[in-house]
Design an enzyme around this catalytic site. Structure first.
Site, PDB file in Angstrom:
ATOM      1  N   ASN A   1       0.812  -1.215   0.000  1.00 51.73           N
ATOM      2  CA  ASN A   1       0.000   0.000   0.000  1.00 51.73           C
ATOM      3  C   ASN A   1       0.853   1.278   0.000  1.00 51.73           C
ATOM      4  O   ASN A   1       2.079   1.214   0.047  1.00 51.73           O
ATOM      5  CB  ASN A   1      -0.977  -0.013   1.186  1.00 51.73           C
ATOM      6  CG  ASN A   1      -0.238   0.021   2.512  1.00 51.73           C
ATOM      7  OD1 ASN A   1       0.893   0.501   2.595  1.00 51.73           O
ATOM      8  ND2 ASN A   1      -0.872  -0.496   3.547  1.00 51.73           N
TER       9      ASN A   1
ATOM     10  N   CYS B   1      -8.074  -2.507  -6.336  1.00 55.77           N
ATOM     11  CA  CYS B   1      -7.280  -2.606  -5.103  1.00 55.77           C
ATOM     12  C   CYS B   1      -8.259  -2.237  -4.004  1.00 55.77           C
ATOM     13  O   CYS B   1      -9.291  -2.891  -3.882  1.00 55.77           O
ATOM     14  CB  CYS B   1      -6.074  -1.688  -5.170  1.00 55.77           C
ATOM     15  SG  CYS B   1      -6.410  -0.034  -5.806  1.00 55.77           S
TER      16      CYS B   1
END
Lengths: 660, 543
Positions: free
Chosen positions: A275, A338
């Site tokens: 991330n 995502c």
């Protein structure tokens, strides 16, 4: 400007990072838009310009006997180490810059004062250069399977999406709206790229709000519609670009990922890209390695490995390769997401598109690609690149990583791209510079509200105008290897991923190759063209002569004119010709003072200038390097760099600079 | 001894695998005294495939029920796999290859049998004698002379017959200085830097020993070096060992110059890796490159662990230091380590490349390799007996010459327009240094080459390389003469792994080939256009 406490400080020293012995004495100016350092040395008066929006951090270090050191780190990886004689001045500069580097309103940004002296019409034309509806047409849309949807008119469904979107024909407004309610931030599945050869497509969305067991009929129908839009395949891939653990953790918050049991005919796949927080720290670590003072080779490689940066780049590439293969080789459509579908999803979709479609590997096509997958789909430029003062945890080098992926591909396929490394570097620069309106805000909607197109200029038009500087002379669109999908080696080759010194050390000129193959070849090409034109003109003339005086033509060998352009080959030698400090910390040659050494180099420089066709060249590029890495120059060798904004907006800057 | 004694099975049916990208070859495998051949069936279109047995570095065999697999790892880092029909045949062939590839005799090696068409024996051997370089020096200064004190190799067995020495020192003094230097390698001229009038000199370590012996003639020689440059000139002795190691060398009879004995000279220690550790670094790097399954991180860890790039950095920066001493400080430089045949030559040859534009031309670079490596007595036969794959315990092997080539490649990457030759020449030199049909890299010294009559009985690599058909592979199409010194950056970010060599057989070669094709096309387009300019009459009428 009320934030500038002191507009000018004299006797400031700018320290050379590589050889810390060298420092240039000069004057520091603070203007409304730039920090400017002007060297005292009368023959060069070298200037270093830094845009406030490029400043990443400012660090005031402990006062030493020589003065008060101030370290300015920039988002384009420039590092400025200043020594200010008076503590008080240093403090004033520090306080002013802290404020100037963190604007709170969009209106404070440079693009609203930047004026390249274009009229209204030119500006409008500039904004029209890249047209996404044209791009979808180029893909072959609309067609029997895909249609333009107006469901998001006035951003009614999703405020971070564009208003014009392509969706499967069988997806009704009801399905789309239903699906959007089941997706984070209502980012429902929409088309990113359509591969017309086999009808396979790349779609993108955010994560589903599935939690541990929630379902949504419309969302399931939406995915079904995507599958149906590709008659060649009976399933689609759903690629979650997060590490599995992260996706699972999201389930506890009512989000998560698709359950294969609930969706018919999907193959679900995790591709673990970390991330934004991991990426931010990774870059930080890598930059720390770059800043190490005289590290050993082992420190450097170990630090590089430890930062994990290249591993992350490879993860993004691998995801792009997986999708490109699914689409081109298997003919299977892919839905990518995502969490919110605006960072990793943008990276992966654009890498896959770049691999699949040679159009995106051209100058204009690459602009289109960024416009499509990044700007229009609501990549949060303002938050990620910290244009306005905001949450530092939102900042992350997401598009930097994409740009590096492109560079890594360029290194592996030197002939596949129409543009060169400089193009990528300048785009990276302008993502942070806020000089053009393209990358402002977090979404299309915000940009529209700000009336960006009426109040600022487009970077694309600027780059397009100077495209000669961005061409890759090795580009071969005719070769089987560079046409169609780029084929990466089947075996995993980790050593293909290299540290990009041209980006992360680009202001340390001494570290870069001292001669540019690209510039040389462009110059050769230009020369060839000129020779050809000359020949045509001569032939024409010859024909006329022969007509007039058929009998009297005594042909005498004429030496080809001494080439006006031959100077380019040695013109870079001025930088080539200064040795760095090879002796390490050892005082090997103690008997000579450093100034004597400088005398030598000055002598060499003048000698060199006599040979070079453009004596100002080194000065030129250095002068501009403050604002941008402007080693780009007209390859023909005469004129100074036509390219950079800074060059042209010098007037406007100057004005600000005087009033400040 | 007859080769046939070593060939147990002359031929067999086999399949050859040459890496993931190339298609396999099938045909009849033949073994001769010097080669392994694979001739494809009569209907096949591909040509005869040939491998010099000398280039096999290690061999591995595995057998199945009715066939065997031989893995050949070559000195040029290629990995080949042969699948051979018949267990007996494959074992025999493996044993024969093993025996034939490790023959030690020089005069039965292939260069003594190689008679290519279009080349004449003896050609090009006269290209680069020291006399030729001396002519150049003599044009620039008269402080030096050509001495034939080593005419019969009795003074220094690893020097050539003629060496360049200070004019004021006579042959008797040279011979006495030679007795004070390991292996007789007394200080000789390596390079004269005309712009500054300074010189680069090389030797081996002085034999001071624990008693700190001195030698008046040796001191006189170095004094004459300084006096020849200019009155009051200073000098630096670049010792390629650490000061610790240099001190320790005294215990075994070696040592380093004492400060008081050599006024005007100042000693600098720049330790460079040599010998076995360098060979191990090479082996570990090649191992890491050959393992495609590892992750990106472990690749970086292994790249770091093998230290190869650190050696590149050290070699380049020491050469820069020597060059800087001459060009910037106006000082004379003496380089030596222990024997003076390895890291010494690395430093002197690189320093010349940095300073001397002539050595960056095709002919100049060949001359440099001949003069500073081959004739200067780098023991190629010992150092290049095995490459990175050998299982044998390394004795004298060390990739010093490869390290030199790598440093040259780094220079070429940082100054892509300044070298007349391209990566192709460097790759060729690497290959031929380890296994070659030519005689150039045979033996360890001029003396040995004379004994084996290498010059009259083998072909010179230079004549092979300088044939017109080879030129395109070896030349740098971007070359534009650069009259200045080229100072490379030795920062870590500026040095790269030489993929063209270490990953040559691993990464797909096409993309870079396609790029070079394009470069050649752009450059030749220009040449063509230039040539096709029409000629115009001088007595042109006014129109």
């Amino acid at each position: 400007m009320e934030h500038i406490r002191t507009p000018k400080v004299e006797n400031v020293r700018l320290v050379d990072r590589i050889s810390s012995k060298k420092a240039a004495l000069g004057t520091l100016y603070l203007t409304a838009t730039h920090v400017i350092f002007v060297e005292n040395a009368p023959d060069t008066r070298k200037e270093t310009w830094i845009l406030h929006s490029q400043i990443s951090t400012i660090e005031k270090q402990a006062t030493a006997a020589t003065g008060c050191p101030l370290l300015i780190r920039c988002k384009n990886f420039q590092l400025l180490q200043l020594i200010i004689p008076q503590e008080r001045d240093c403090h004033d500069v520090y306080i002013s810059l802290i404020r100037l580097a963190r604007p709170v309103k969009y209106e404070e940004l440079y693009c609203f004062s930047f004026n390249p002296k274009l009229d209204k019409e030119e500006r409008e034309q500039g904004w029209m250069l890249i047209d996404l509806s044209e791009e979808y047409k180029r893909m072959g849309l609309p067609n029997n399977f895909w249609q333009l949807s107006d469901v998001n008119r006035d951003y009614r469904v999703c405020d971070s999406y564009p208003t014009e979107l392509y969706v499967p024909k069988s997806a009704t407004a009801h399905i789309i709206v239903g699906s959007s309610k089941f997706r984070s931030r209502r980012r429902f599945p929409a088309l990113s790229y359509y591969y017309r050869d086999n009808h396979a497509s790349i779609c993108r969305s955010s994560q589903p709000l599935s939690g541990f067991s929630a379902r949504c009929l419309e969302d399931e129908q939406m995915l079904q519609a995507i599958r149906k839009a590709n008659p060649g395949s009976d399933f689609i891939y759903v690629v979650d670009t997060r590490p599995k653990l992260n996706a699972m953790a999201n389930r506890a918050a009512g989000k998560g990922y698709e359950n294969e049991d609930n969706y018919s005919n999907i193959k679900f796949q995790f591709i673990g890209i970390e991330n934004i927080h991991v990426m931010r720290n990774s870059l930080q670590k890598m930059l720390e390695v770059c800043e190490l003072k005289s590290p050993s080779m082992s420190d450097f490689l170990w630090g590089l490995e430890n930062s994990g940066w290249l591993r992350h780049i490879k993860a993004i590439m691998d995801a792009g390769i997986f999708i490109a293969k699914a689409v081109s080789e298997e003919g299977v459509s892919v839905l990518v997401h995502c969490s919110d579908g605006w960072d990793r999803t943008a990276q992966v979709c654009s890498v896959a598109s770049l691999l699949l479609d040679p159009h995106y590997r051209t100058l204009k096509g690459f602009m289109v690609l960024i416009e499509k997958d990044w700007i229009s789909f609501g990549h949060k430029f303002n938050h990620r690149y910290g244009n306005l003062d905001g949450d530092p945890k939102e900042i992350s080098p997401v598009i930097d990583q994409f740009i590096e992926c492109v560079w890594q591909l360029m290194e592996q396929f030197p002939c596949a791209f129409e543009f060169n490394e400089r193009f990528l570097i300048h785009i990276q620069h302008h993502i942070y510079s806020c000089q053009f309106g393209n990358f402002l805000c977090n979404s299309q909607k915000e940009r529209q509200e700000l009336k960006i197109q009426e109040r600022t200029y487009s970077l694309w038009a600027h780059l397009w105008k100077n495209r000669a500087d961005y061409m890759n002379p090795l580009f071969r669109d005719d070769h089987s290897q560079t046409r169609g999908t780029l084929r990466l080696p089947t075996t995993p080759c980790n050593f293909l991923y290299k540290f990009w010194s041209g980006m992360y050390n680009r202001f340390e000129k001494g570290l870069q190759p001292r001669q540019s193959v690209t510039d040389y070849l462009m110059a050769v090409k230009e020369e060839t063209q000129q020779l050809e034109e000359e020949r045509e003109a001569l032939e024409e003339r010859l024909e006329k002569i022969q007509k007039v005086q058929l009998n009297h033509t005594k042909v005498k060998a004429k030496q080809s004119e001494p080439s006006k352009h031959s100077g380019f080959s040695t013109s870079d030698n001025s930088t080539a010709n200064t040795p760095q400090d090879y002796s390490g910390n050892m005082k090997s040659f103690p008997s000579r003072s450093p100034s004597q050494g400088d005398e030598d180099s000055a002598l060499i420089l003048t000698q060199d200038n006599l040979k070079s066709s453009d004596p100002d060249l080194s000065a030129n590029s250095d002068q501009e390097s403050g604002v941008e890495d402007l080693s780009c120059r007209s390859p023909s060798g005469g004129e100074c760099a036509p390219s950079e904004d800074s060059g042209k907006d010098r007037d406007s800057d100057e004005a600000v600079f005087l009033t400040a | 001894m007859e080769f046939s004694d070593l060939i147990r099975t002359g031929r067999a049916q086999a399949k050859l695998l040459r890496g993931p990208e190339a298609p396999p070859l099938r045909g009849t495998l033949c073994l001769t005294g010097h080669h392994l051949l694979l001739s494809p069936g009569p209907q096949a279109t591909s040509e005869l495939w040939l491998l010099l047995l000398r280039s096999v570095d290690s061999i591995e065999k595995r057998v199945a029920s009715d066939s065997g697999t031989i893995t050949l790892r070559c000195k040029d880092l290629r990995v080949l796999q042969l699948e051979i029909e018949g267990v007996e045949a494959s074992l025999d062939i493996a044993r024969s290859i093993e025996a034939l590839s490790s023959l030690e005799s020089v005069i039965t090696s292939f260069p003594f049998f190689y008679r290519p068409k279009g080349l004449r024996l003896g050609d090009a051997w006269h290209f680069h004698p020291p006399e030729r370089y001396y002519k150049r020096v003599a044009r620039e200064t008269n402080a030096w002379r050509l001495s034939e004190v080593n005419e019969d190799f009795s003074v220094c067995p690893s020097y050539p017959r003629a060496v360049i020495v200070p004019r004021s020192v006579d042959d008797g003094a040279l011979a006495r200085s030679a007795r004070f230097r390991q292996g007789g390698r007394f200080p000789v001229l390596s390079y004269h830097h005309a712009p500054s009038g300074t010189v680069l000199v090389r030797s081996s370590q002085p034999l001071t020993g624990p008693q700190k012996r001195r030698c008046a003639e040796d001191e006189e020689l170095l004094r004459a070096v300084l006096a020849g440059a200019r009155p009051g000139a200073r000098g630096f002795i670049v010792d390629t060992r650490s000061s610790q190691a240099a001190k320790q060398a005294r215990m075994t009879g070696g040592g380093t110059e004492a400060k008081t004995a050599y006024p005007g000279w100042k000693r600098l220690h720049r330790p460079l890796e040599r010998g076995q550790p360098l060979q191990e670094s090479f082996v570990r790097l090649v191992e890491a490159c050959g393992d495609p399954q590892q992750s990106t991180d472990s690749w970086l860890r292994r790249l770091e662990g093998c230290c190869w790039l650190a050696h590149v950095k050290e070699a380049l920066s020491t050469a820069c230091l020597a060059a800087q001493g001459m060009e910037r400080e106006g000082a004379c430089i003496l380089v030596h380590g222990a024997e003076g045949t390895d890291s010494t030559l690395l430093v002197t040859s690189l320093a010349q490349l940095i300073l001397d534009p002539l050595s960056r031309t095709m002919a100049g670079f060949q001359e440099l390799v001949e003069r500073e490596w081959i004739q200067a007595g780098h023991p190629f036969q010992l150092r290049c007996a095995h490459s990175a794959f050998s299982h044998a315990r390394p004795k004298h092997e060390a990739p010093t010459f490869l390290l030199f080539l790598d440093c040259v490649w780094q220079l070429g990457r940082q100054f892509p327009l300044s070298l007349e030759f391209g990566e192709g020449l460097l790759l060729a030199l690497f290959e031929h240094a380890y296994a070659s049909p030519f005689g150039t890299f045979l033996c360890n010294s001029e003396k040995e080459r004379c004994l084996c009559e290498v010059r009259t009985r083998t072909h010179s690599l230079w004549s092979g390389l300088n044939q017109p058909k080879e030129q395109r592979k070896l030349r740098n199409p971007l070359y534009a003469p650069n009259p200045l010194a080229i100072w490379p950056s030795v920062e870590l970010q500026s040095l790269r792994l030489w993929q063209g060599l270490f990953l040559r057989w691993i990464r797909p070669p096409e993309p870079s080939e396609v790029a070079w094709e394009k470069v050649w096309q752009i450059v030749t387009d220009k040449e063509k256009t230039k040539l096709s300019q029409p000629t115009v009459s001088a007595s042109e009428p006014q129109l």
